[in-house]
Scaffold this active site. Structure first.
Site, PDB file in Angstrom:
ATOM      1  N   GLU A 125      99.157  48.554  12.415  1.00 60.68           N
ATOM      2  CA  GLU A 125      98.402  48.465  13.443  1.00 60.68           C
ATOM      3  C   GLU A 125      98.973  49.009  14.680  1.00 60.68           C
ATOM      4  OE1 GLU A 125      94.782  45.381  15.246  1.00 60.68           O
ATOM      5  OE2 GLU A 125      96.949  44.436  14.738  1.00 60.68           O
ATOM      6  N   GLY A 256     106.577  39.491  16.126  1.00 65.37           N
ATOM      7  CA  GLY A 256     105.261  38.419  15.902  1.00 65.37           C
ATOM      8  C   GLY A 256     104.881  38.411  14.370  1.00 65.37           C
ATOM      9  N   GLU A 291      96.628  34.643  12.419  1.00 64.58           N
ATOM     10  CA  GLU A 291      96.609  35.696  11.340  1.00 64.58           C
ATOM     11  C   GLU A 291      95.441  35.232  10.204  1.00 64.58           C
ATOM     12  OE1 GLU A 291      97.789  38.161  12.511  1.00 64.58           O
ATOM     13  OE2 GLU A 291      98.928  37.196  13.634  1.00 64.58           O
ATOM     14  N   GLU A 313      91.105  40.548  17.952  1.00 65.02           N
ATOM     15  CA  GLU A 313      92.063  39.765  18.375  1.00 65.02           C
ATOM     16  C   GLU A 313      91.641  38.449  19.185  1.00 65.02           C
ATOM     17  OE1 GLU A 313      94.980  39.930  17.354  1.00 65.02           O
ATOM     18  OE2 GLU A 313      94.682  42.080  16.438  1.00 65.02           O
TER      19      GLU A 313
END
Length: 800
Positions: A125, A256, A291, A313
């Protein structure tokens, strides 16, 4: 010549012209672990709506050979390979290699310092798949991906669909459902693996071998939360996760976590090496559920272009708190959000890098700059407000209809708004314009107009946005506040009558249902409020007053200390301890720092005597104490707390070399060398600072360890030693884009000076950010940090 960033116009043109039917991707890791090279062959089957037209495929790795329908293609340029004279049906075959697997984008080779084993991960991403294999690297060109991976002997390979057929060193994975290229993944290495079947799902956990004991310690919690999340989201969205296998892979040197369909990649720094604190457990739950929510918001349904990044998000960040508070033991997830990430959002939304949640995105490089506090915590808070505005039942019904209609496709903002408007029967146009198309923060006060209470609000440029919020009426009983009544108020104008009885205290935005600041702040009432959510709302108001110059550091510290003595939620105590430490260290005038630090140290010592809070309190005490010997006594033989003790002793000027060497021999953590680096970075010594800066600025410190090492480098009271590094930071800025979006933001934020700078230097930093030669994510980070540190400087110069 550089690699070009895909523009929205180019993506729309290519998306209208092409339809991708399938990717067959061969990945050759045979030269690992001894060498850096990854080789790939990407076979893409696609159609063209206008035979004879020309397009391009993204290929930023070195292209070795390419054929289109059997015809040889010319060399790639600027990360693109031209595709001339397209047929109605096409087969493109592109062979690539990527040698930069150390600090390049998309793929990373890490060596475990404990045993020398090599691990490889990929993360794409927003558009980094193109650095590994040729693809149409835009979100709306979704297609099945079938991976075949050749790996070294003894390695395990993970990918999206999980159930590979293994033939020697060759791993053949079933094709995925239609996915965007950025949602795919290949990870490989000599992983330790744990599996469990729950509710019919085959759940997997992976880590490097040297962290086997840590993963096994936390496995029950991870499996339990994974099962709880899959159950909750499947029910709420009316669509169970559509694959039996769900893997989570913890890898070194990652930043992350990444929501690859069916195979989430985590930084293994998120596996605490010491016994986790409640807040560390809550963080793991939050990341896991965030996630997982992306399986629906991002993978199953994908935004058409990056202007709708928030559809991924913000929804994932909202959903992880929603799920945690409803489906797990972490029922105080929203209170933690209020005193943690949401404070960052309030700050950014009132500063120079604020932007609408939904805004035009010219190209992917710009998209990388909005993975920020507006898109994440503000977006999550705004979605919580939307849920309150339409009602939870209607919200759930709208989500179910949305997924049923758009599964495996792509959407825009309007598609979601239409689904929720239909389910709720409400016109959401004004809500959409106010909340998603307008930057800035609303502010509310509660006034009396005779006998009538009136909620007075203002928005960024006029009346407040349409919203629903709660106001609590509280009575003073035995020095505590007890809620006697609650009013749910719908705001549609600058002044809204409120029907509540007389009370000793009113809490505006009780339950934290909206994203708005409240005045006056109530520092003396915060600790007397009866619930973690109510106390968190009051703390947020006090903190916001500090950042805007309406409260001093000492006043803020006093309020936080009082709340810490009253707080009952362990997952809220730790972020409040962090805030108290930040006040003492970063916001307090130098003359007042000893008194504020002592105030914070006292409450840390009190909490350290309570077993449930001992670890988090001793860690916080290590930031502010002036008595390392007493700190060492509290730490005892706990290795994690011993490192914290040595860090503080080093900062205060003690010679810690022998103690560091001794602790390194005892610490089983394979990354203990970074603990030692952190201790050395804190020392008020010229050579120590030079060594730490060299490590930080040249990529020696991994993403997961960057924050603690950089925080140890920038210490109060060391301004003379640190002064030269402010200008060195500015010199580094043009080169901070290597390694992709995550690493660029870590470097730009972590290396930014917190001390040894003044307003004139901040003006130079802003000039550097605005001159046009920095990638957007770096420029935006510099502007945001300049604003933050400027507020700190003003607070440090304030008088009580």
């Amino acid at each position: 010549m550089g690699v070009r960033s895909l523009t929205q116009g180019e993506a729309e043109e290519r998306g209208a012209l092409l339809a991708v039917q399938r990717y067959d991707i061969e990945v050759d890791l045979g030269e690992l672990p001894d060498g850096p090279r990854v080789r790939t062959t990407s076979t893409i089957s696609f159609t063209c709506a206008e035979p004879g037209a020309t397009s391009f495929v993204d290929a930023a790795a070195t292209v070795l050979r390419a054929t289109l329908n059997g015809r040889e293609l010319g060399p790639a340029a600027e990360g693109r390979l031209a595709l001339p004279d397209l047929a109605a049906s096409n087969v493109l075959v592109v062979e690539c290699e990527q040698e930069n697997t150390r600090d390049g984008a998309g793929v990373h080779r890490a060596v475990d310092p404990a045993d020398g084993e090599v691990y490889l991960w990929m993360s794409f991403e927003p558009d980094q798949a193109r650095w590994v294999w040729a693809c149409f690297d835009q979100p709306d060109l979704k297609a099945p991906h079938a991976f075949t991976v050749t790996a070294p002997p003894g390695w395990t390979v993970t990918s999206n669909t999980g159930d590979a057929v293994v033939e020697g060193n060759r791993w053949v994975f079933p094709a995925t459902p239609p996915l965007s290229p950025y949602n795919t993944v290949v990870n490989a290495g000599p992983f330790h693996q744990l599996r469990r079947t729950v509710d019919g799902f085959d759940l997997g956990l992976y880590c490097r071998r040297s962290l086997k004991a840590v993963l096994e310690r936390d496995a029950d919690k991870l499996f339990t939360t994974t099962a709880q999340g899959l159950r909750f989201f499947g029910e709420q969205f009316g669509m169970p996760f559509p694959q039996r296998r769900y893997d989570q892979v913890f890898v070194p040197e990652f930043g992350g976590a990444m929501e690859n369909f069916g195979c989430v990649t985590w930084s293994d720094s998120l596996l605490p090496r010491a016994e986790p604190t409640p807040a560390e457990d809550a963080l793991v739950v939050r990341v896991l559920l965030h996630e997982m929510a992306h399986m629906w918001f991002g993978n199953i349904v994908t935004m058409r272009w990056w202007d709708d990044l928030w559809l991924n998000e913000a929804f994932a960040e909202f959903a992880c708190k929603w799920a945690a508070s409803r489906a797990t033991e972490y029922t105080d997830a929203w209170a933690r959000h209020t005193v943690a990430e949401k404070l960052d959002a309030y700050l950014v939304d009132q500063g120079p890098v604020s932007h609408p949640i939904h805004q035009p995105i010219a190209d992917v490089a710009q998209a990388a700059s909005i993975f920020d506090a507006i898109t994440y915590p503000k977006g999550a808070s705004v979605l919580r407000q939307l849920q309150a505005y339409v009602g939870e039942d209607a919200f759930r019904a709208g989500m179910t209809a949305y997924f049923a209609r758009f599964a495996w496709g792509t959407t825009t903002l309007q598609d979601l708004i239409d689904a929720l408007a239909t389910a709720s029967g409400r016109d959401l146009d004004a809500w959409r314009a106010g909340w998603l198309a307008t930057a800035g923060t609303d502010r509310f006060t509660l006034e009396s107009d005779g006998d009538q209470l009136v909620l007075v609000g203002r928005g960024p440029a006029g009346p407040p946005r349409p919203q629903v919020l709660a106001i609590g009426a509280y009575a003073d009983q035995d020095h505590s506040l007890v809620r006697t009544e609650r009013a749910l108020v719908e705001v549609s104008a600058a002044r809204t009558p409120v029907d509540l009885p007389a009370a000793d205290f009113y809490l505006v935005n009780d339950e934290d249902l909206t994203f708005a600041t409240v005045r006056p702040a109530a520092p003396h009432e915060a600790a007397r409020l009866p619930t973690p959510d109510a106390r968190a709302v009051a703390v947020a108001s006090v903190w916001d007053a500090l950042t805007t110059g309406e409260a001093t550091a000492a006043e803020t510290a006093e309020a936080l200390v009082a709340v810490l003595r009253a707080e009952t939620a362990p997952t809220v105590i730790e972020p409040c301890l962090r805030l108290a430490g930040d006040v003492a260290e970063l916001w307090t005038p130098e003359a007042d720092r000893p008194a504020v630090a002592a105030l914070v140290a006292d409450v840390c010592a009190e909490l350290a005597r309570q077993p449930a809070h001992r670890r988090s309190a001793v860690r916080a005490l290590a930031r502010v104490t002036t008595d390392p010997a007493a700190l060492a006594e509290l730490a005892g033989d706990d290795i994690d707390l011993r490192w914290r003790t040595l860090l503080r002793a080093s900062e205060l000027g003690a010679d810690t070399a022998a103690a560091v060497d001794e602790l390194l021999t005892r610490d089983p953590d394979p990354d203990a060398t970074f603990q030692a680096m952190t201790v050395r970075a804190a020392a008020p010594d010229e050579a120590a600072k030079a060594a730490a800066w060299q490590a930080l600025s040249t990529g020696e410190v991994s993403a997961g360890q960057f924050a603690p090492v950089s925080a140890a480098f920038w210490r109060p009271g060391q301004e003379e030693l640190l002064a030269p590094y402010a200008d060195r930071y500015l010199d580094l800025l043009p080169g901070l884009s290597k390694g992709g979006m995550i690493f660029a933001s870590y470097y730009a934020r972590g290396l930014f000076p917190k001390f040894a700078v003044d307003e004139a230097w901040l003006a130079r930093a802003r000039e550097a950010a605005e001159r046009g030669d920095l990638v957007p994510v770096v420029a935006t980070t510099v502007l945001g940090q300049s604003d933050l540190v400027g507020r700190m400087l003003r607070a440090r110069s304030a008088t009580r």
